[in-house]
Scaffold this active site. Structure first.
Site, short mmCIF file in Angstrom:
data_model
loop_
_atom_site.label_atom_id
_atom_site.label_comp_id
_atom_site.label_asym_id
_atom_site.label_seq_id
_atom_site.Cartn_x
_atom_site.Cartn_y
_atom_site.Cartn_z
N ARG A 1 2.67 3.96 18.50
CA ARG A 1 1.18 4.28 18.24
C ARG A 1 0.58 3.59 19.77
O ARG A 1 -0.44 4.29 20.19
CB ARG A 1 0.72 4.00 17.30
CG ARG A 1 1.24 4.56 15.90
CD ARG A 1 0.30 4.13 14.60
NE ARG A 1 1.38 4.40 13.43
CZ ARG A 1 0.83 4.70 12.37
NH1 ARG A 1 -0.35 4.47 12.14
NH2 ARG A 1 1.73 4.93 11.20
N LYS B 1 0.88 -1.30 0.23
CA LYS B 1 -0.01 0.13 0.12
C LYS B 1 0.78 1.18 -0.16
O LYS B 1 0.38 2.38 -0.23
CB LYS B 1 -1.04 0.18 1.12
CG LYS B 1 -0.21 0.26 2.43
CD LYS B 1 -1.27 0.31 3.75
CE LYS B 1 -0.66 0.43 5.02
NZ LYS B 1 -1.80 0.55 6.05
N ASP B 2 1.96 1.14 0.51
CA ASP B 2 3.19 2.32 0.39
C ASP B 2 3.66 2.75 -1.31
O ASP B 2 4.18 3.74 -1.21
CB ASP B 2 4.29 2.08 1.04
CG ASP B 2 4.02 2.05 2.76
OD1 ASP B 2 2.98 2.78 2.96
OD2 ASP B 2 4.86 1.43 3.47
N ARG C 1 1.46 9.36 14.29
CA ARG C 1 2.54 8.58 13.26
C ARG C 1 3.53 7.81 14.37
O ARG C 1 3.42 8.00 15.73
CB ARG C 1 3.23 9.60 12.38
CG ARG C 1 2.22 10.17 11.37
CD ARG C 1 3.24 10.67 10.30
NE ARG C 1 4.05 9.53 9.74
CZ ARG C 1 5.08 10.04 9.38
NH1 ARG C 1 5.74 11.24 8.95
NH2 ARG C 1 6.01 9.10 8.82
N CYS D 1 -0.91 7.32 -2.35
CA CYS D 1 -1.27 6.82 -0.96
C CYS D 1 -1.76 7.57 0.07
O CYS D 1 -2.46 6.89 1.13
CB CYS D 1 0.20 6.42 -0.41
SG CYS D 1 1.39 5.68 -1.48
N ARG E 1 -7.57 8.25 4.42
CA ARG E 1 -8.80 7.45 4.08
C ARG E 1 -9.56 6.99 5.42
O ARG E 1 -10.90 7.00 5.40
CB ARG E 1 -8.16 6.26 3.34
CG ARG E 1 -9.07 4.97 3.13
CD ARG E 1 -8.52 3.83 2.75
NE ARG E 1 -7.55 3.23 3.51
CZ ARG E 1 -7.52 2.34 4.78
NH1 ARG E 1 -9.01 2.09 4.85
NH2 ARG E 1 -6.86 2.20 5.52
N ARG E 2 -8.62 6.63 6.30
CA ARG E 2 -9.31 6.10 7.55
C ARG E 2 -10.13 7.09 8.32
O ARG E 2 -11.22 7.03 8.88
CB ARG E 2 -8.31 5.70 8.51
CG ARG E 2 -7.66 4.21 8.22
CD ARG E 2 -6.56 3.90 8.89
NE ARG E 2 -5.86 2.57 8.44
CZ ARG E 2 -4.50 2.38 8.88
NH1 ARG E 2 -3.80 2.92 9.47
NH2 ARG E 2 -4.27 1.06 8.46
#
Length: 309
Positions: free
Chosen positions: A158, A80-81, A152, A246, A134-135
Protein backbone atom coordinates in the site's frame (compact mmCIF):
# COMPACT_ATOMS: atom_id res chain seq x y z
CA UNK A 1 6.63 -28.63 25.88
CA UNK A 2 5.77 -27.49 22.36
CA UNK A 3 2.74 -25.59 21.06
CA UNK A 4 1.92 -25.10 17.38
CA UNK A 5 0.80 -21.57 16.46
CA UNK A 6 -1.27 -20.79 13.38
CA UNK A 7 -0.93 -17.46 11.59
CA UNK A 8 -1.46 -15.76 8.26
CA UNK A 9 1.68 -15.24 6.20
CA UNK A 10 1.60 -11.48 5.63
CA UNK A 11 4.52 -9.47 7.01
CA UNK A 12 2.27 -7.87 9.64
CA UNK A 13 0.69 -11.17 10.67
CA UNK A 14 4.13 -12.76 11.02
CA UNK A 15 5.55 -9.80 12.96
CA UNK A 16 2.75 -9.80 15.51
CA UNK A 17 2.46 -13.58 15.85
CA UNK A 18 6.22 -13.98 16.29
CA UNK A 19 6.29 -11.23 18.90
CA UNK A 20 3.53 -13.05 20.80
CA UNK A 21 5.37 -16.39 20.46
CA UNK A 22 8.55 -14.87 21.93
CA UNK A 23 6.60 -13.36 24.83
CA UNK A 24 4.85 -16.67 25.49
CA UNK A 25 8.13 -18.58 25.50
CA UNK A 26 9.64 -15.98 27.84
CA UNK A 27 6.70 -16.38 30.24
CA UNK A 28 7.07 -20.19 30.44
CA UNK A 29 10.45 -21.85 30.90
CA UNK A 30 10.90 -24.85 28.62
CA UNK A 31 8.09 -23.90 26.23
CA UNK A 32 8.75 -23.70 22.48
CA UNK A 33 6.31 -22.37 19.89
CA UNK A 34 6.30 -23.77 16.37
CA UNK A 35 4.92 -21.55 13.61
CA UNK A 36 2.49 -22.75 10.94
CA UNK A 37 1.46 -20.37 8.14
CA UNK A 38 -2.08 -20.76 6.80
CA UNK A 39 -3.46 -18.92 3.76
CA UNK A 40 -6.96 -17.54 4.15
CA UNK A 41 -9.62 -16.52 1.62
CA UNK A 42 -8.70 -12.88 2.15
CA UNK A 43 -5.05 -13.65 1.35
CA UNK A 44 -5.92 -15.61 -1.80
CA UNK A 45 -8.19 -12.90 -3.24
CA UNK A 46 -6.18 -9.73 -2.71
CA UNK A 47 -7.36 -8.04 -5.88
CA UNK A 48 -11.05 -8.06 -4.88
CA UNK A 49 -12.63 -5.49 -2.52
CA UNK A 50 -13.27 -7.07 0.88
CA UNK A 51 -17.08 -6.62 0.84
CA UNK A 52 -17.28 -8.50 -2.46
CA UNK A 53 -15.68 -11.66 -1.06
CA UNK A 54 -17.74 -11.71 2.12
CA UNK A 55 -16.96 -9.60 5.16
CA UNK A 56 -17.14 -12.18 7.95
CA UNK A 57 -14.27 -14.60 8.46
CA UNK A 58 -12.32 -13.96 5.26
CA UNK A 59 -9.06 -13.74 7.25
CA UNK A 60 -9.89 -16.37 9.88
CA UNK A 61 -11.95 -19.30 8.56
CA UNK A 62 -9.13 -21.55 7.30
CA UNK A 63 -7.10 -20.92 10.45
CA UNK A 64 -10.06 -21.76 12.66
CA UNK A 65 -10.63 -24.98 10.72
CA UNK A 66 -7.01 -25.98 11.37
CA UNK A 67 -7.47 -25.16 15.05
CA UNK A 68 -10.68 -27.15 15.31
CA UNK A 69 -9.03 -30.12 13.53
CA UNK A 70 -6.11 -30.12 15.97
CA UNK A 71 -3.49 -29.16 13.37
CA UNK A 72 -2.51 -26.16 15.51
CA UNK A 73 -2.84 -25.44 19.24
CA UNK A 74 -3.64 -21.74 19.03
CA UNK A 75 -3.97 -18.98 16.47
CA UNK A 76 -2.93 -15.33 16.44
CA UNK A 77 -5.30 -12.94 14.67
CA UNK A 78 -5.71 -9.20 14.38
CA UNK A 79 -8.75 -8.95 16.61
CA UNK A 80 -10.65 -6.67 14.26
CA UNK A 81 -10.64 -9.52 11.68
CA UNK A 82 -12.66 -11.81 13.97
CA UNK A 83 -16.42 -12.05 13.34
CA UNK A 84 -18.45 -11.07 16.45
CA UNK A 85 -19.68 -14.63 17.13
CA UNK A 86 -17.03 -17.13 18.23
CA UNK A 87 -17.29 -20.53 16.47
CA UNK A 88 -18.51 -23.45 18.56
CA UNK A 89 -15.69 -25.05 20.51
CA UNK A 90 -13.30 -22.09 20.18
CA UNK A 91 -12.56 -19.22 22.57
CA UNK A 92 -10.30 -16.23 23.09
CA UNK A 93 -7.58 -17.78 25.22
CA UNK A 94 -5.78 -14.46 25.62
CA UNK A 95 -6.10 -10.83 24.56
CA UNK A 96 -2.66 -9.24 25.07
CA UNK A 97 -2.17 -5.59 25.93
CA UNK A 98 -3.47 -3.40 23.15
CA UNK A 99 -1.36 -1.27 20.82
CA UNK A 100 -2.66 2.16 19.73
CA UNK A 101 -6.17 1.78 18.29
CA UNK A 102 -6.33 4.88 16.09
CA UNK A 103 -6.14 5.24 12.32
CA UNK A 104 -3.52 7.36 10.57
CA UNK A 105 -3.42 9.15 7.24
CA UNK A 106 -0.19 8.83 5.25
CA UNK A 107 0.34 11.48 2.58
CA UNK A 108 2.00 11.11 -0.80
CA UNK A 109 5.60 12.31 -0.54
CA UNK A 110 4.85 15.18 -2.94
CA UNK A 111 1.68 16.30 -1.20
CA UNK A 112 1.93 19.81 0.25
CA UNK A 113 -1.43 21.52 -0.39
CA UNK A 114 -3.66 22.09 2.64
CA UNK A 115 -7.43 22.51 2.98
CA UNK A 116 -9.28 25.08 5.08
CA UNK A 117 -11.66 22.87 7.06
CA UNK A 118 -11.88 19.30 8.36
CA UNK A 119 -8.78 17.15 7.79
CA UNK A 120 -6.80 20.22 6.66
CA UNK A 121 -3.79 18.10 5.64
CA UNK A 122 -5.77 16.69 2.68
CA UNK A 123 -6.16 18.94 -0.40
CA UNK A 124 -9.56 19.49 -1.98
CA UNK A 125 -10.60 16.48 -4.08
CA UNK A 126 -7.74 14.34 -2.78
CA UNK A 127 -7.68 10.71 -3.92
CA UNK A 128 -7.52 8.55 -0.78
CA UNK A 129 -6.90 4.81 -0.77
CA UNK A 130 -8.63 2.47 1.70
CA UNK A 131 -10.30 -0.94 1.52
CA UNK A 132 -12.44 -0.28 4.61
CA UNK A 133 -16.08 0.81 4.33
CA UNK A 134 -15.81 2.26 7.85
CA UNK A 135 -12.85 4.44 6.92
CA UNK A 136 -14.38 5.41 3.60
CA UNK A 137 -17.70 6.43 5.18
CA UNK A 138 -16.00 8.49 7.91
CA UNK A 139 -13.75 10.22 5.40
CA UNK A 140 -16.73 11.15 3.23
CA UNK A 141 -18.70 12.27 6.27
CA UNK A 142 -15.95 14.71 7.18
CA UNK A 143 -14.98 15.61 3.59
CA UNK A 144 -17.54 14.85 0.84
CA UNK A 145 -15.10 16.24 -1.74
CA UNK A 146 -12.63 13.38 -1.26
CA UNK A 147 -12.32 10.64 -3.90
CA UNK A 148 -12.15 7.26 -2.15
CA UNK A 149 -10.52 4.39 -4.06
CA UNK A 150 -10.06 0.79 -2.99
CA UNK A 151 -6.54 -0.34 -2.14
CA UNK A 152 -5.55 -3.75 -0.81
CA UNK A 153 -2.33 -5.59 -0.13
CA UNK A 154 0.25 -5.67 2.63
CA UNK A 155 1.28 -2.42 4.29
CA UNK A 156 4.47 -2.19 2.23
CA UNK A 157 2.43 -2.76 -0.95
CA UNK A 158 0.00 0.00 0.00
CA UNK A 159 2.82 2.40 0.80
CA UNK A 160 4.41 1.64 -2.57
CA UNK A 161 1.10 2.28 -4.34
CA UNK A 162 0.70 5.55 -2.41
CA UNK A 163 3.21 7.58 -4.42
CA UNK A 164 2.09 5.95 -7.70
CA UNK A 165 -1.70 6.17 -7.39
CA UNK A 166 -2.96 8.21 -4.41
CA UNK A 167 -2.70 11.50 -2.60
CA UNK A 168 -3.05 9.62 0.72
CA UNK A 169 -3.90 6.25 2.24
CA UNK A 170 -5.40 5.35 5.61
CA UNK A 171 -3.84 2.68 7.83
CA UNK A 172 -3.95 1.50 11.43
CA UNK A 173 -1.16 2.98 13.54
CA UNK A 174 -0.73 -0.38 15.29
CA UNK A 175 0.30 -2.05 12.04
CA UNK A 176 2.97 0.55 11.31
CA UNK A 177 4.36 0.22 14.82
CA UNK A 178 4.41 -3.58 14.82
CA UNK A 179 6.29 -3.61 11.52
CA UNK A 180 8.65 -0.85 12.62
CA UNK A 181 7.73 1.30 9.59
CA UNK A 182 9.13 4.81 9.90
CA UNK A 183 7.39 7.62 8.03
CA UNK A 184 8.37 11.29 7.95
CA UNK A 185 6.29 13.08 10.58
CA UNK A 186 5.21 15.70 8.04
CA UNK A 187 3.49 12.95 6.01
CA UNK A 188 1.82 11.15 8.93
CA UNK A 189 -1.37 12.44 10.57
CA UNK A 190 -3.17 10.73 13.44
CA UNK A 191 -6.96 10.73 13.36
CA UNK A 192 -8.72 11.77 16.57
CA UNK A 193 -10.55 8.69 17.89
CA UNK A 194 -13.56 10.74 18.97
CA UNK A 195 -13.96 12.12 15.43
CA UNK A 196 -12.74 9.12 13.42
CA UNK A 197 -13.80 6.11 15.47
CA UNK A 198 -11.64 2.97 15.07
CA UNK A 199 -12.93 -0.47 14.16
CA UNK A 200 -13.99 -2.77 17.02
CA UNK A 201 -10.86 -4.51 18.24
CA UNK A 202 -8.42 -2.37 16.25
CA UNK A 203 -4.92 -2.43 17.72
CA UNK A 204 -5.57 -5.63 19.69
CA UNK A 205 -4.62 -9.25 19.05
CA UNK A 206 -6.89 -12.26 19.49
CA UNK A 207 -5.26 -15.48 20.65
CA UNK A 208 -7.77 -18.18 19.74
CA UNK A 209 -7.74 -21.70 21.15
CA UNK A 210 -10.01 -24.70 21.65
CA UNK A 211 -12.33 -24.21 24.60
CA UNK A 212 -11.59 -27.68 25.99
CA UNK A 213 -7.79 -27.47 25.62
CA UNK A 214 -7.02 -26.64 29.24
CA UNK A 215 -3.21 -27.12 29.04
CA UNK A 216 -2.89 -24.61 26.18
CA UNK A 217 -5.30 -22.18 27.83
CA UNK A 218 -3.18 -22.22 31.00
CA UNK A 219 -0.14 -21.14 28.98
CA UNK A 220 -2.03 -18.42 27.12
CA UNK A 221 -3.64 -16.90 30.22
CA UNK A 222 -0.26 -15.54 31.33
CA UNK A 223 -0.40 -12.93 28.55
CA UNK A 224 -4.03 -11.92 28.92
CA UNK A 225 -4.52 -8.22 29.72
CA UNK A 226 -7.66 -7.57 31.79
CA UNK A 227 -8.04 -3.92 30.76
CA UNK A 228 -7.79 -4.71 27.06
CA UNK A 229 -10.19 -7.65 27.42
CA UNK A 230 -12.77 -5.37 29.04
CA UNK A 231 -12.45 -2.88 26.18
CA UNK A 232 -12.80 -5.65 23.61
CA UNK A 233 -15.82 -7.19 25.33
CA UNK A 234 -17.59 -3.83 25.14
CA UNK A 235 -16.69 -3.20 21.49
CA UNK A 236 -17.54 -6.72 20.35
CA UNK A 237 -20.70 -6.67 22.44
CA UNK A 238 -21.91 -3.69 20.43
CA UNK A 239 -20.80 -5.32 17.18
CA UNK A 240 -22.64 -8.53 18.03
CA UNK A 241 -25.84 -6.76 19.10
CA UNK A 242 -25.83 -4.81 15.82
CA UNK A 243 -25.19 -8.01 13.84
CA UNK A 244 -22.31 -6.18 12.23
CA UNK A 245 -19.37 -7.70 10.40
CA UNK A 246 -15.80 -6.70 9.65
CA UNK A 247 -16.99 -4.78 6.57
CA UNK A 248 -19.81 -2.85 8.27
CA UNK A 249 -19.32 0.96 8.49
CA UNK A 250 -19.22 0.71 12.30
CA UNK A 251 -16.74 2.36 14.62
CA UNK A 252 -16.50 1.31 18.27
CA UNK A 253 -13.84 2.34 20.78
CA UNK A 254 -13.90 1.48 24.47
CA UNK A 255 -11.43 2.90 26.98
CA UNK A 256 -10.74 1.28 30.35
CA UNK A 257 -9.81 3.44 33.32
CA UNK A 258 -9.93 2.74 37.05
CA UNK A 259 -12.24 -0.23 36.80
CA UNK A 260 -14.69 1.41 34.41
CA UNK A 261 -15.14 1.26 30.65
CA UNK A 262 -16.40 4.08 28.46
CA UNK A 263 -17.65 3.07 25.01
CA UNK A 264 -18.31 5.34 22.04
CA UNK A 265 -19.68 3.96 18.79
CA UNK A 266 -20.96 5.23 15.47
CA UNK A 267 -22.70 3.79 12.42
CA UNK A 268 -22.63 5.53 9.05
CA UNK A 269 -24.25 5.21 5.67
CA UNK A 270 -21.81 3.93 3.07
CA UNK A 271 -21.72 7.33 1.33
CA UNK A 272 -20.99 9.09 4.62
CA UNK A 273 -23.98 11.42 4.42
CA UNK A 274 -25.56 10.03 7.59
CA UNK A 275 -23.88 9.29 10.92
CA UNK A 276 -25.38 8.27 14.24
CA UNK A 277 -23.35 8.20 17.44
CA UNK A 278 -23.83 6.91 20.98
CA UNK A 279 -21.70 6.59 24.10
CA UNK A 280 -22.10 5.25 27.61
CA UNK A 281 -20.02 3.82 30.43
CA UNK A 282 -20.19 1.10 33.07
CA UNK A 283 -17.99 -1.01 35.33
CA UNK A 284 -15.53 -3.35 33.62
CA UNK A 285 -17.42 -6.45 34.75
CA UNK A 286 -20.42 -5.19 32.78
CA UNK A 287 -18.43 -4.50 29.61
CA UNK A 288 -20.48 -6.75 27.36
CA UNK A 289 -23.75 -5.37 28.73
CA UNK A 290 -22.37 -1.89 28.04
CA UNK A 291 -21.80 -2.87 24.43
CA UNK A 292 -25.35 -4.19 24.18
CA UNK A 293 -26.73 -0.97 25.64
CA UNK A 294 -24.80 1.29 23.27
CA UNK A 295 -25.99 -0.85 20.36
CA UNK A 296 -29.57 -0.43 21.55
CA UNK A 297 -29.11 3.35 21.52
CA UNK A 298 -27.80 3.17 17.95
CA UNK A 299 -30.63 0.89 16.82
CA UNK A 300 -33.22 3.27 18.26
CA UNK A 301 -31.67 6.02 16.15
CA UNK A 302 -31.88 3.97 12.95
CA UNK A 303 -28.61 2.03 12.79
CA UNK A 304 -30.23 -1.01 11.17
CA UNK A 305 -31.43 1.06 8.22
CA UNK A 306 -28.00 2.62 7.70
CA UNK A 307 -26.22 -0.75 7.80
CA UNK A 308 -28.67 -2.35 5.38
CA UNK A 309 -28.39 0.54 2.95
Amino acid sequence: MKLVMGTRGSPLALAQSRAFARALEAAHAGLTVEERIIRTTGDKQQSAPLPSIGGKGVFTLEIENALRDGEIDFAVHSLKDLPPEMPAGLCLGAIPRRAPANDVCVLNSSQKTEFDGALPFLPRGAKVGTSSLRRSAQLLHLRPDLVITDVRGNIDTRLRKLDEQFDAIVLARAGLERLGVEIDAARLHDFDESEFVPAPGQGALAIEARSDDEPTLRFLTALDDAATRAEIEAERGAMRALNAGCSTPLGARAIYKDGRVKLRACVLSIDGTQRIFAEDEDSAENAQLLGNRVAEHLLKMGAADLMSG
